[in-house]
Scaffold this motif. Structure first.
Motif, PDB file in Angstrom:
ATOM      1  N   GLN A  82       2.175   1.619  -3.509  1.00  0.00           N
ATOM      2  CA  GLN A  82       1.087   2.085  -4.370  1.00  0.00           C
ATOM      3  C   GLN A  82       0.891   3.601  -4.206  1.00  0.00           C
ATOM      4  OE1 GLN A  82      -2.835   0.642  -3.281  1.00  0.00           O
ATOM      5  NE2 GLN A  82      -3.293   0.291  -5.449  1.00  0.00           N
ATOM      6  N   GLN A  83       0.891   4.074  -2.962  1.00  0.00           N
ATOM      7  CA  GLN A  83       0.717   5.499  -2.706  1.00  0.00           C
ATOM      8  C   GLN A  83       1.870   6.318  -3.283  1.00  0.00           C
ATOM      9  OE1 GLN A  83      -2.010   6.987  -1.295  1.00  0.00           O
ATOM     10  NE2 GLN A  83      -1.040   8.859  -1.992  1.00  0.00           N
TER      11      GLN A  83
ATOM     12  N   ARG B 160       0.828  -1.211   0.000  1.00  0.00           N
ATOM     13  CA  ARG B 160       0.000   0.000   0.000  1.00  0.00           C
ATOM     14  C   ARG B 160       0.862   1.261   0.000  1.00  0.00           C
ATOM     15  NH1 ARG B 160      -3.185  -3.727   2.182  1.00  0.00           N
ATOM     16  NH2 ARG B 160      -5.382  -3.725   1.636  1.00  0.00           N
TER      17      ARG B 160
ATOM     18  N   ARG C 103       1.413   6.634  -6.974  1.00  0.00           N
ATOM     19  CA  ARG C 103       0.356   7.621  -7.284  1.00  0.00           C
ATOM     20  C   ARG C 103       0.879   9.049  -7.145  1.00  0.00           C
ATOM     21  NH1 ARG C 103      -3.575   5.542  -3.447  1.00  0.00           N
ATOM     22  NH2 ARG C 103      -3.929   3.532  -4.309  1.00  0.00           N
TER      23      ARG C 103
END
Length: 190
Positions: free
Chosen positions: A184-185, A181, A188
């Motif tokens: 992923q952040q 996670r 982004r």
């Protein structure tokens, strides 16, 4: 004066206002919600965004001193959880998991907060001894993602791979999910 509670019903809000509460906020409380409420109470202008930049607030940076206090608090929680686990102290484990879940919610670490909630339920249903592995996994995940987080995307991937290659990868799945996670952040955020 403001209150924060998990049970904000119209009756609770009215009772709080009756005793002088300016605001009654609901959990999980984000720093953004707190900033907005404080802005309204103090009559100051709110820009709608507390900070900009880092991973702790799912994309919003926090000042270094707040980041340090959060990490120290999580480190103290890990120590408390381990002591309570070793002493088979259900009340202490449940109290620490509840407090930790709230702190993680404020920092928008919902996956970690959900791990705390699941562990709370398991401890209530099965006792501390039966949940010893879950306590260790949560403590390891906190160490990996909050207390000593990887500095770069490359470091995140290296840590995930080393966890996956461990002798008991099923025990590392919670840590891998948290690190994934974070990766992923970061992707982004560019």
């Amino acid at each position: 004066m403001a209150a924060v509670t998990a049970h904000v019903t119209p009756q609770e809000r009215a009772r709080g206002e009756d005793v002088g509460m300016t605001r009654v906020l609901s959990k999980p409380l984000s720093l953004r919600d707190l900033g907005q409420a404080l802005s309204e109470v103090t009559g100051t202008e709110w820009g709608g965004k507390a900070w900009s930049g880092s991973e702790l607030l799912a994309g919003d940076a926090v000042p270094d001193d707040i980041r340090r206090v959060f990490r120290e608090s999580c480190q103290a929680s890990v120590a408390t959880l381990c002591r309570a686990r070793d002493a088979d102290d259900t009340a202490a484990i449940l109290a620490e998991l509840h407090a930790l879940r709230g702190a993680l919610g404020v920092f928008n670490m919902q996956h970690m907060a959900a791990l705390c909630m699941d562990l709370e339920q398991d401890v209530r249903a099965n006792g501390v001894r039966a949940c010893s592995t879950g306590v260790k996994q949560l403590c390891d995940a906190l160490q990996t993602s909050v207390i000593s987080p990887p500095e770069s995307l490359h470091d995140l991937l290296e840590r995930m791979l080393s966890l996956a290659d461990a002798k008991a990868p099923e025990d590392a799945m919670a840590q891998i999910a948290v690190l994934a996670r974070q990766a992923q952040q970061r992707l982004r955020d560019g």
